[in-house]
Write a protein that holds these residues in place. Structure first.
Motif, PDB file in Angstrom:
ATOM      1  N   GLN A  18       0.822  -1.208   0.000  1.00  0.00           N
ATOM      2  CA  GLN A  18       0.000   0.000   0.000  1.00  0.00           C
ATOM      3  C   GLN A  18       0.858   1.261   0.000  1.00  0.00           C
ATOM      4  O   GLN A  18       0.465   2.292  -0.563  1.00  0.00           O
ATOM      5  CB  GLN A  18      -0.944  -0.009   1.203  1.00  0.00           C
ATOM      6  N   GLY A  61      -3.540  -7.051  -4.611  1.00  0.00           N
ATOM      7  CA  GLY A  61      -4.772  -7.785  -4.886  1.00  0.00           C
ATOM      8  C   GLY A  61      -4.599  -9.274  -4.674  1.00  0.00           C
ATOM      9  O   GLY A  61      -5.449  -9.935  -4.067  1.00  0.00           O
ATOM     10  N   ILE A  88      -0.030  -2.967  -7.053  1.00  0.00           N
ATOM     11  CA  ILE A  88      -1.485  -3.167  -7.046  1.00  0.00           C
ATOM     12  C   ILE A  88      -1.799  -4.630  -7.321  1.00  0.00           C
ATOM     13  O   ILE A  88      -2.658  -5.244  -6.672  1.00  0.00           O
ATOM     14  CB  ILE A  88      -2.167  -2.247  -8.068  1.00  0.00           C
ATOM     15  N   VAL A 111       1.608   1.980  -3.454  1.00  0.00           N
ATOM     16  CA  VAL A 111       0.404   2.448  -4.136  1.00  0.00           C
ATOM     17  C   VAL A 111       0.068   3.884  -3.735  1.00  0.00           C
ATOM     18  O   VAL A 111      -0.312   4.715  -4.573  1.00  0.00           O
ATOM     19  CB  VAL A 111      -0.779   1.503  -3.825  1.00  0.00           C
ATOM     20  N   GLU A 124     -12.262  -7.452  -1.320  1.00  0.00           N
ATOM     21  CA  GLU A 124     -11.238  -6.425  -1.373  1.00  0.00           C
ATOM     22  C   GLU A 124     -10.281  -6.683  -2.532  1.00  0.00           C
ATOM     23  O   GLU A 124      -9.836  -5.751  -3.209  1.00  0.00           O
ATOM     24  CB  GLU A 124     -10.469  -6.382  -0.059  1.00  0.00           C
ATOM     25  N   LYS A 183     -11.822  -5.491  -5.631  1.00  0.00           N
ATOM     26  CA  LYS A 183     -11.737  -4.036  -5.770  1.00  0.00           C
ATOM     27  C   LYS A 183     -10.360  -3.613  -6.255  1.00  0.00           C
ATOM     28  O   LYS A 183     -10.213  -2.695  -7.073  1.00  0.00           O
ATOM     29  CB  LYS A 183     -12.056  -3.378  -4.430  1.00  0.00           C
ATOM     30  N   MET A 184      -9.328  -4.285  -5.712  1.00  0.00           N
ATOM     31  CA  MET A 184      -7.976  -3.940  -6.142  1.00  0.00           C
ATOM     32  C   MET A 184      -7.779  -4.309  -7.612  1.00  0.00           C
ATOM     33  O   MET A 184      -7.139  -3.575  -8.369  1.00  0.00           O
ATOM     34  CB  MET A 184      -6.952  -4.673  -5.266  1.00  0.00           C
TER      35      MET A 184
END
Length: 986
Positions: free
Chosen positions: A190, A210, A206, A193, A221, A224-225
């Protein structure tokens, strides 16, 4: 565990980056700084150049040795920081992490700080991170990753906005991931990112974020990633993979329909590296949805796609499963169609056997028993040791029973009982065998199954030798035996009938047939007696004319041509309407020709030809006429007559004799080229002819001179086989035959021929060469004791050429070495090394090699190495092999990395594309052994898929080198097999 295909490419690029020296930034006392000279020495430049060459050729093992030599001797050279840095880079390529770490440490701490300090720190952490992947022991792995984390954190502390900061965050996350600290890994991902929106690692982060969320079962989640990834990187190469991952998540929820839809879309994405995986998963979803037709289409595409070889076995397994489903549903057409599609593409033996049986089952279900049986038997013939062979044979037998092919049932059932005595189906097959034999006995005689007739009638005669049909049985036994060319048995049955049934109405026929059997056995005098009895005691029998005819022929073969001529004349005159009269003209003409009554023979043959006989008999008459014309020296007429014969019947039974006579007629007419062509045709068409011996001898010499040894040895062999009298010429024939065998590497036959020569001609002109070549052949045959004994017998012989004594010592030394008499071998070989003869230079290095070889076999590698080094001065195959053996010693000591380096030296030292083929053989073998070493090393890291993949790729590169650079060597096929198998592993 997630797989990042792109990551390996990125790391490889990082390894190959050229960076200045690094500075160590660890807590502790700084070592003394080395002051650099202003100018490099020539020796330093030479080593630097050699090391750079090896590095640029990706021979990192050798490069490491050279960089280490530079570090040892030239630490204060201006190029030292760069050289030692390259040592770290090469060591890192080889995953020699400790060595790489020391090199980076030395570069970073022993020289003044320079502009690549951040890179040094990054590589320091990267090395420990990579090293963690190489160990299995949990504590070591944890220690390495912990060190990597500390290094990356120190880098980020010092260079928080440095050019490698985003990469450090990323590898920091990877290190946490390696420690299975996925929450902290997620935090580090993160950071990339959120803190580095323009980082070239953002896409990777990313993706990894994920995937890690997905692994922690946070599917929503993760999704979403993945969505973020797709939104930010619409053109990313990983876009398709991300969609595939979403599909995989859906598949895990067993929503096969939705997953199939996405896999279908992904599987047609152009350039997608995992397209085949997606196609396979799509097919799996279709299979689970029982859409077998669509699934089969997909799986069959894999079977013919060479670029998807690693999926062939998986696809084949799915197809076989679908096939069995079809069979369960009695959809035999669909099952058969599927097996046919698989037949030409399957390589896995076990699966191929199952598919072949499935095909047989499908055909059986369609009541196509003939084809089903063929399929089952094919399995039995090709895979007799397979566990399903018995089942295949079982089904084949029952298919034959359905077809009422009782021969097949008996054959299959008999084979089954013999081959599978403990199989659970044995009792069933034994009963089937008995039933088939019962059914067969009813149709044997009608179908002319003579062998089976013998079986049944022998039992009948044994059980009831005086029955009313005993004479019929005996005659039928005799005739059946004769049909099977078992003339001795036929004669015995006929004699038994004559002796046991003197009143039988079958006596005349039996005596005539007995005469025929005796005739077939070339017992012409006894045959003549039987024929005479038919004529004298059975004058009214319809077999009299036949007996006269056969009697005449028996007299022909007894050499009683005048008596034969008279007997033919009796038949012609007393039975003018009999169908054998025309043939009697032919026979009488033959007997007349044997008496050299050539003009009368021609008259008989012309008379016979007017009866318009069959083509076969016309040709026989032309033969006799032509031979008579030869006797009258009418060569042109004879050639014309023989030409008519062969034109009418090229397969004339005496065509060899015809060609032989034509050839000699042509020779008589001084047409040598035509004669040679005719001899060649005789040999081509009638290789086993008794008349071919002369042609074999005449042509063999030409072929040997032309180095066509395969053809010449056949002609020499045939000439010898057909020659009866031993002559001086035969020594030459046998000697050259032996040489031809030797040239063809058929050493068993060369041994036999040289022995034959020496035994028959112990004082002959070729005896010394024969004895030497006998020893050579025995050596080639690996009969080393016999070879050594043969060589030692020649030690004191005075040869006409100087090289022979050296060869005797060299080759006897090699033979002694093979027998593990190493001291004796070295004593013989040393004589070659010490020889002052001028020709010894041609053999000295080979002797050095063999001395090294003897030490090698004693595992005395300390003494073997200098001998191989001396042999290595040779610039040909001996030198190449010697260098190879230095590598082989390392291999045998399980120093696989060292062995690879030596094999690389073998390849590079003889790098010239114009190298001789025997040198290329050793280069190819060196590449092959280097590949093997890589495979061993790959096996040592089998629990580390990433590391193993890299090593397997390196192994494949060596094997591919063989295919690309040495396509004419014997190792290409093995290399291709290894490439294929390793490709599946990759």
């Amino acid at each position: 565990m997630r797989i990042l295909p792109f990551q390996f490419l990125w790391l490889g690029m990082m390894f190959l980056m050229t960076c200045p020296g690094l500075v160590r930034t660890v807590v502790g006392q700084e070592p003394e700084i080395i002051e650099l000279k202003e100018k490099s020495s020539q020796d330093a430049l030479d080593i630097y150049s050699d090391a750079a060459k090896f590095q640029n050729n990706s021979k990192f093992e050798i490069a490491v040795e050279e960089w280490e030599a530079f570090q040892k001797d030239f630490q204060d050279d201006p190029y030292a920081p760069k050289a030692i840095y390259y040592l770290g880079i090469c060591a890192l390529q080889l995953k020699q992490f400790d060595k790489a770490a020391k090199a980076f440490e030395f570069t970073a701490t022993r020289y003044n700080r320079h502009e690549s300090t951040e890179s040094a720190l990054f590589y320091w952490g990267r090395t420990r991170y990579a090293q963690a992947a190489t160990v299995k022991e949990a504590k070591q792995k944890t220690a390495h990753l912990t060190t990597a984390i500390a290094a990356f954190e120190k880098q980020l502390e010092t260079f928080d906005k440095g050019v490698l900061a985003d990469q450090a965050h990323y590898l920091l996350a990877e290190s946490f991931y390696g420690l299975d600290d996925k929450p902290r890994a997620i935090t580090a991902y993160q950071s990339v990112v959120t803190q580095f929106p323009k980082s070239n690692q953002r896409e990777n982060a990313i993706y990894a974020l994920g995937a890690t969320l997905e692994e922690t079962q946070k599917y929503e989640e993760a999704g979403k990633m993945y969505d973020l990834f797709l939104a930010e990187f619409p053109e990313a190469t990983l876009r398709t993979e991300i969609r595939m991952r979403k599909a995989e998540t859906i598949l895990q929820a067993k929503n096969y329909a939705e997953a199939a839809e996405i896999f279908a879309e992904v599987s047609v994405a152009e350039g997608f590296a995992l397209v085949n995986h997606s196609r396979m998963r799509h097919g799996f979803c279709l299979k689970m949805l029982k859409d077998f037709e669509a699934a089969s289409v997909l799986f069959l595409q894999f079977m013919t796609d060479s670029e998807a070889a690693e999926f062939h076995l998986e696809a084949a397994g799915h197809l076989h499963s679908i096939c069995r489903s079809y069979l369960t549903d009695k959809k035999y057409d669909e099952a058969l169609k599927l097996t046919e599609s698989l037949r030409g593409t399957l390589k896995d033996k076990n699966l191929l056997v199952q598919v072949e049986i499935a095909a047989g089952d499908a055909l059986n279900g369609q009541e196509k028993y003939e084809e089903a049986r063929s399929r089952y038997l094919e399995v039995v013939q090709k895979y007799p040791e397979h566990g399903l062979a018995a089942e295949a044979l079982y089904f084949a037998a029952f298919a034959a029973l359905k077809l009422k092919q009782y021969d097949g049932v008996i054959q299959d059932a008999s084979s089954f009982v013999k081959q599978f005595p403990k199989h659970e189906f044995r009792k069933d097959m034994t009963k089937l065998l008995e039933e088939a034999r019962i059914l067969k006995s009813a149709e044997l005689f009608e179908n002319k199954k003579y062998a089976e007739v013998l079986v049944i009638l022998k039992v009948a005669i044994q059980e009831n030798p005086t029955g009313t049909r005993a004479d019929d049985n005996l005659l039928l036994l005799a005739r059946s035996s004769a049909e099977l060319n078992q003339f001795d048995e036929a004669k015995q049955y006929a004699l038994q009938l004559i002796q046991d049934h003197p009143k039988s109405d079958l006596l005349a026929e039996t005596r005539f047939r007995l005469g025929e059997y005796l005739f077939q056995a070339k017992q012409y005098a006894m045959a003549n007696q039987q024929y005479a009895l038919v004529v004298s005691e059975h004058a009214e029998s319809p077999y009299v004319a036949n007996a006269l005819y056969s009697q005449a022929w028996s007299q022909v073969f007894l050499g009683e041509q005048s008596a034969a001529e008279k007997m033919f004349t009796v038949l012609i005159e007393k039975h003018p309407e009999h169908k054998l009269v025309a043939l009697a003209l032919l026979g009488r003409g033959k007997s007349r020709r044997q008496q050299q009554k050539f003009d009368e023979t021609i008259v008989d043959m012309d008379a016979f030809l007017k009866t318009e006989p069959s083509v076969n008999l016309q040709t026989d008459a032309w033969f006799e006429k032509g031979m008579s014309q030869i006797g009258l020296q009418q060569h042109e007429n004879a050639i014309e007559t023989f030409g008519q014969l062969l034109e009418a019947d090229p397969k004339f039974s005496n065509a060899d004799s015809v060609l032989y006579e034509i050839a000699f007629a042509q020779r008589a007419l001084e047409k040598p080229d035509a004669a040679k062509t005719t001899f060649e045709k005789l040999l081509a068409d009638h290789a086993d002819s008794a008349l071919a011996a002369d042609s074999h001898f005449r042509l063999a010499e030409y072929q040997y001179a032309d180095e066509d040894f395969k053809e010449s040895v056949e002609h020499y062999t045939s000439a010898l086989a057909q020659s009866k009298d031993a002559t001086p010429l035969q020594e030459n024939i046998i000697h050259k035959q032996a040489w031809a065998y030797f040239k063809l590497t058929d050493y068993e036959k060369s041994v036999a021929s040289f022995k034959d020569q020496i035994a028959k001609y112990p004082e002959g002109g070729f005896v010394l060469d024969g004895k030497f070549m006998l020893a050579e052949s025995l050596y080639k045959l690996e009969n080393y004791q016999a070879a050594l004994d043969a060589f030692l017998e020649l030690m004191e012989v005075e040869f006409p050429a100087a090289q022979y004594p050296l060869l005797v010592r060299l080759h006897s030394g090699k033979a002694a070495s093979e027998l593990k008499s190493y001291e004796q071998a070295r004593g013989l070989l040393q004589q070659v090394v010490d020889s002052e003869d001028a020709v010894a230079d041609s053999y000295r290095r080979e002797a050095h090699f063999e001395i090294g070889w003897s030490y090698d076999r004693e595992q005395n590698y300390e003494k073997a190495l200098p001998a191989f080094t001396s042999a290595g001065r040779d610039r040909g195959a001996i030198g190449a092999r010697a260098h190879f053996m230095i590598g082989d010693i390392a291999f045998k000591q399980k120093q696989f990395t060292e062995a690879i380096k030596q094999f690389d030296r073998t390849i590079l030292r003889f790098e010239d594309e114009k190298a001789p083929e025997d040198v290329k053989q050793w280069q190819a073998l060196a590449a092959f052994e280097a590949g093997r070493c890589k495979e061993v090393l790959a096996g040592e890291v089998k629990d580390d898929p990433t590391r193993r993949k890299i090593i397997v790729t390196e192994a494949i590169a060596y094997y591919q080198m063989i295919v690309d650079k040495y396509p004419q060597t014997e190792y290409v096929k093995q290399a291709q097999q290894r490439i294929e198998e390793l490709g599946a592993i990759k």
